[in-house]
Design an enzyme around this catalytic site. Structure first.
Site, PDB file in Angstrom:
ATOM      1  N   TYR A 105      -6.187   4.537  34.669  1.00 65.09           N
ATOM      2  CA  TYR A 105      -5.996   5.692  33.791  1.00 65.09           C
ATOM      3  C   TYR A 105      -4.972   6.643  34.387  1.00 65.09           C
ATOM      4  O   TYR A 105      -4.891   6.806  35.610  1.00 65.09           O
ATOM      5  CB  TYR A 105      -7.315   6.458  33.605  1.00 65.09           C
ATOM      6  CG  TYR A 105      -8.293   5.770  32.692  1.00 65.09           C
ATOM      7  CD1 TYR A 105      -8.230   5.944  31.318  1.00 65.09           C
ATOM      8  CD2 TYR A 105      -9.283   4.945  33.204  1.00 65.09           C
ATOM      9  CE1 TYR A 105      -9.132   5.317  30.479  1.00 65.09           C
ATOM     10  CE2 TYR A 105     -10.187   4.306  32.372  1.00 65.09           C
ATOM     11  CZ  TYR A 105     -10.102   4.502  31.009  1.00 65.09           C
ATOM     12  OH  TYR A 105     -10.984   3.870  30.182  1.00 65.09           O
ATOM     13  N   TYR A 144     -10.864  -2.846  34.736  1.00 64.84           N
ATOM     14  CA  TYR A 144     -10.806  -2.071  35.983  1.00 64.84           C
ATOM     15  C   TYR A 144     -12.166  -2.059  36.672  1.00 64.84           C
ATOM     16  O   TYR A 144     -13.202  -2.178  36.033  1.00 64.84           O
ATOM     17  CB  TYR A 144     -10.301  -0.639  35.723  1.00 64.84           C
ATOM     18  CG  TYR A 144     -11.110   0.208  34.769  1.00 64.84           C
ATOM     19  CD1 TYR A 144     -12.274   0.849  35.180  1.00 64.84           C
ATOM     20  CD2 TYR A 144     -10.680   0.407  33.468  1.00 64.84           C
ATOM     21  CE1 TYR A 144     -12.994   1.649  34.315  1.00 64.84           C
ATOM     22  CE2 TYR A 144     -11.387   1.205  32.585  1.00 64.84           C
ATOM     23  CZ  TYR A 144     -12.559   1.829  33.018  1.00 64.84           C
ATOM     24  OH  TYR A 144     -13.265   2.604  32.153  1.00 64.84           O
ATOM     25  N   ARG A 154     -15.224  -3.192  34.428  1.00 67.53           N
ATOM     26  CA  ARG A 154     -15.320  -2.913  32.988  1.00 67.53           C
ATOM     27  C   ARG A 154     -14.451  -3.906  32.219  1.00 67.53           C
ATOM     28  O   ARG A 154     -13.299  -4.125  32.583  1.00 67.53           O
ATOM     29  CB  ARG A 154     -14.807  -1.500  32.648  1.00 67.53           C
ATOM     30  CG  ARG A 154     -15.559  -0.310  33.179  1.00 67.53           C
ATOM     31  CD  ARG A 154     -16.911  -0.009  32.569  1.00 67.53           C
ATOM     32  NE  ARG A 154     -17.260  -0.516  31.276  1.00 67.53           N
ATOM     33  CZ  ARG A 154     -17.020   0.079  30.093  1.00 67.53           C
ATOM     34  NH1 ARG A 154     -16.432   1.249  30.066  1.00 67.53           N
ATOM     35  NH2 ARG A 154     -17.398  -0.468  28.954  1.00 67.53           N
ATOM     36  N   HIS A 157     -11.057  -2.188  27.324  1.00 70.89           N
ATOM     37  CA  HIS A 157     -11.614  -1.410  26.208  1.00 70.89           C
ATOM     38  C   HIS A 157     -10.712  -0.231  25.877  1.00 70.89           C
ATOM     39  O   HIS A 157      -9.923   0.226  26.714  1.00 70.89           O
ATOM     40  CB  HIS A 157     -13.025  -0.909  26.535  1.00 70.89           C
ATOM     41  CG  HIS A 157     -13.068  -0.021  27.742  1.00 70.89           C
ATOM     42  ND1 HIS A 157     -13.104  -0.519  29.025  1.00 70.89           N
ATOM     43  CD2 HIS A 157     -13.053   1.335  27.868  1.00 70.89           C
ATOM     44  CE1 HIS A 157     -13.120   0.488  29.885  1.00 70.89           C
ATOM     45  NE2 HIS A 157     -13.080   1.628  29.212  1.00 70.89           N
ATOM     46  N   HIS A 159     -11.231   3.660  24.309  1.00 69.93           N
ATOM     47  CA  HIS A 159     -12.183   4.696  23.897  1.00 69.93           C
ATOM     48  C   HIS A 159     -11.724   5.301  22.570  1.00 69.93           C
ATOM     49  O   HIS A 159     -10.522   5.560  22.382  1.00 69.93           O
ATOM     50  CB  HIS A 159     -12.256   5.813  24.943  1.00 69.93           C
ATOM     51  CG  HIS A 159     -12.786   5.352  26.274  1.00 69.93           C
ATOM     52  ND1 HIS A 159     -14.105   5.449  26.634  1.00 69.93           N
ATOM     53  CD2 HIS A 159     -12.158   4.789  27.346  1.00 69.93           C
ATOM     54  CE1 HIS A 159     -14.279   4.977  27.862  1.00 69.93           C
ATOM     55  NE2 HIS A 159     -13.108   4.575  28.314  1.00 69.93           N
TER      56      HIS A 159
HETATM   57 FE   LIG Z   1     -12.872   3.512  30.179  1.00 66.89          FE
END
Ligand SMILES: [Fe+2]
Length: 236
Positions: A105, A144, A154, A157, A159
């Protein structure tokens, strides 16, 4: 005579559980006392109001927000926002945020050992059109690691936040990708116990929106309420 909308209750297990022990953060976050109903105020039920002029079309293309093009696989994420009766919902603000192609991110808290991409901020927003449709151009996010448990990863995806006509109607969820082997091991995805409800979180590969030599298409329809409702965080 004024029409009154009737809403079916959610069937048990079709929304994410507030407490799901394999998702370690939920142990502290989940309420341990009976819930207290908070009165709603005017500011929560009357706005905000978004118009196409405020939102701007450029915000829906995450691949052209910086001076250069981001690394990774371009994808089109599109779909329709629907109410309980299958009616499309126009003028609904969708916001998305996601990791870059390397699974990182653009945020100071994310210190994962993966490269940042100066051409990818990983956030965008769009209004649904008169037929409830939305469309984002973005980059397929990478998986990640997170520290929920040993060797926790994870699945890829995106959000989503869905803002209706007021703050009180905001809903949040995550979209996944078909065939991801990490889904079976992900405690957040598996917070929703009901198998068929959980499948609604997985986008569908879509030839119709795939652009030749440009980008693969994934369809993610969002149903706000009812038996076909998309699982949404924090509302079970
Ligand atoms: Fe996330």
């Amino acid at each position: 005579m004024k029409q009154v909308a009737c809403y079916r209750r959610f069937s048990p297990g079709t929304q994410p559980a507030l407490l799901h022990e394999p998702y370690v953060s939920s142990i502290k976050r989940a309420p341990s006392q009976p819930l207290v109903r908070m009165p709603q105020t005017l500011s929560e039920v009357t706005g905000p109001v978004f118009t196409p002029e405020i939102v701007g079309k450029a915000c829906a293309d995450l691949t052209h927000q910086q001076s250069g093009e981001p690394l990774g696989e371009r994808i089109i994420v599109s779909g329709t926002v629907l109410d309980e009766a299958g009616r499309p919902l126009p003028n609904t603000l969708l916001e998305i945020w996601q990791a870059n192609a390397a699974g990182r991110y653009f945020h100071s808290i994310d210190q994962h050992h993966a490269p940042l991409d100066p051409n990818f901020a990983g956030r965008g927003h769009a209004l649904t059109d008169s037929e409830g449709r939305y469309r984002f151009v973005t980059i397929r996010p990478g998986a990640y690691p997170w520290r929920n448990h040993s060797n926790a990863w994870r699945p890829a995806h995106v959000h989503f936040s869905v803002m209706g006509p007021a703050f009180a109607t905001r809903l949040v969820t995550q979209m996944y990708f078909p065939g991801d082997p990490l889904l079976a091991f992900d405690p957040i995805f598996n917070c929703t116990a009901d198998e068929s409800a959980r499948q609604r979180l997985i986008s569908i590969f879509d030839w119709k929106t795939t652009i030749p030599e440009e980008a693969l298409g994934f369809r993610f329809d969002i149903v706000l309420r009812g038996r076909e409702a998309t699982p949404m965080e924090g509302r079970s």
